[in-house]
Design a protein around this motif. Sequence first.
Motif, PDB file in Angstrom:
ATOM      1  N   ARG A 141       0.844  -1.193   0.000  1.00  0.00           N
ATOM      2  CA  ARG A 141       0.000   0.000   0.000  1.00  0.00           C
ATOM      3  C   ARG A 141       0.878   1.242   0.000  1.00  0.00           C
ATOM      4  N   GLU A 190      -0.665   8.870   3.625  1.00  0.00           N
ATOM      5  CA  GLU A 190      -0.558   9.891   4.677  1.00  0.00           C
ATOM      6  C   GLU A 190       0.868  10.435   4.746  1.00  0.00           C
ATOM      7  N   ASP A 195      -9.147   4.446  -2.508  1.00  0.00           N
ATOM      8  CA  ASP A 195      -9.778   4.434  -1.182  1.00  0.00           C
ATOM      9  C   ASP A 195      -9.696   3.043  -0.544  1.00  0.00           C
ATOM     10  N   GLN A 248      -6.543   1.766   1.372  1.00  0.00           N
ATOM     11  CA  GLN A 248      -6.106   2.398   2.632  1.00  0.00           C
ATOM     12  C   GLN A 248      -6.981   1.902   3.779  1.00  0.00           C
ATOM     13  N   PRO A 249      -6.458   1.051   4.655  1.00  0.00           N
ATOM     14  CA  PRO A 249      -7.326   0.524   5.715  1.00  0.00           C
ATOM     15  C   PRO A 249      -7.755   1.571   6.735  1.00  0.00           C
ATOM     16  N   ASN A 250      -6.906   2.574   6.960  1.00  0.00           N
ATOM     17  CA  ASN A 250      -7.201   3.515   8.057  1.00  0.00           C
ATOM     18  C   ASN A 250      -7.454   4.942   7.611  1.00  0.00           C
ATOM     19  N   ILE A 251      -7.542   5.137   6.314  1.00  0.00           N
ATOM     20  CA  ILE A 251      -7.704   6.504   5.791  1.00  0.00           C
ATOM     21  C   ILE A 251      -8.824   6.480   4.767  1.00  0.00           C
ATOM     22  N   THR A 252      -9.598   7.557   4.731  1.00  0.00           N
ATOM     23  CA  THR A 252     -10.621   7.653   3.686  1.00  0.00           C
ATOM     24  C   THR A 252     -10.135   8.579   2.595  1.00  0.00           C
TER      25      THR A 252
END
Length: 436
Positions: free
Chosen positions: A304, A308, A339, A342-346
């Motif tokens: 990934r 960020e 989208d 990304q497991p923790n980001i939108t």
Amino acid sequence: MKKMRQKASKLYRARIIHSINADKACEFKDGALVIDSKGKILACGDYQEIKKSEFGKSKVVDKRGQLIIPGLVDCHLHLPQLDLRGKHGATLLGWLEKYIFPAEKAFASLRVADDLAKRFFKKLILNGTTTSAIYTTIHAKSTDHVFKVAKEAGVRAIIGKVMMDQNAPKDLIENTHESLKSSEELCAKWHGAASGRLMYAFTPRFAPTCSEYMLTEIGKLAHEYDAYIQSHIAETLAENKFVSERFPDYKDYTAVYEENGCLGPKTILGHAIHLNDDEMQRLAIRKARIAHCPTSNFFLKSGRMPIEKIEEHGITYGLGTDVGAGTSMSIFTTMRHADYIQPNITVTPVKAFYLATLGGAKTLSLSQLIGNFESGKAADFCVVDIRNIDPRYKLSELNLDEVLSLLMYRGSGGLVEESYVEGKKLDVDHLKIKGE
Ligand code: GUN
Ligand code: ZN
């Protein structure tokens, strides 16, 4: 003078959405996009307002019920890999050996190159992609032919002949000087051709297949011609390991490009998944750009891209389908995968839309010219009909977020009715394809 200009101009009436920045899109529910006879944008705004303005006499093209958005931008894909999409069963390096290198050998044939190029540009246009950064293979004549087909197709494109002078199969390894010479010839012929629509990218495939000498000369040539450099970086951990073993004198992967003069604002690096903070900081200092290719990263299980951190470092990035590791030619598909990966980001629809248009243009250093509908830019746009998703959808009943969300999560080439570059509708039928 003014009257003549008005007479020759066209006004497209539709719902219009374009991007202002990563957090903001602008829309005109009953909008007008006014284009002069040379394909430049004269105005974009509310239809009733524009009607009252100096552009009110323009010839109206009525697209009500449909949506006009900027042409989509694909920052990274491989033309010769068009038919290799979906060949399952390997990691990056195994996949290259098993499928890609054998197929790229066949691209030496002009007949193969012609057939692939015509189908490729036809598909790009049908998917609403008006600007793209394209890899061919090591073959100069076939690359020259790809430029000719791109010119005929009317698209905007950065194209480059792949360069490999080590660590590739026998038939795909070039003599370093010949590789540099033929790349320079292509650059001299095509960089800025078709009134600037076509541009050249020196294309060292990736560090493993390039000697330091070749990279250094590429850096000089790109600088001399103000041309692009496109390559891959840190796509998989196995590739990183390979680079650290083959280039032991460099502190990391980025240093191989950096110390050989290959990093600058016109450098577009695919993937950038496995980089450390220091590398990201140096990429940012050099203003190198990243093509984020999530569909491909899913397919090859590459990992990934840490969106960020890339953003924290202020690196400019856009979206790439990376066909053929990317299984879809549609940037709408890439938007949703950006989208999903990304497991923790939108990645919001507004942001994905930005990345697919203005962000892509910035990545390719073309935002003065394309990416949104500011006056003076080139009128590169597509006409989209959301009833192609489901005939019951009514554009007028959806708000901005809902429309962008539909494009992102349910979009495909099937949505796109028409694609335009410099105000000219791209005609796929004249790209005659044998056997079709
Ligand atoms: N790295 C070097 N070449 C390639 C390629 O053709 N595709 C992908 N996905 N990665 C690469
Ligand atoms: Zn690639």
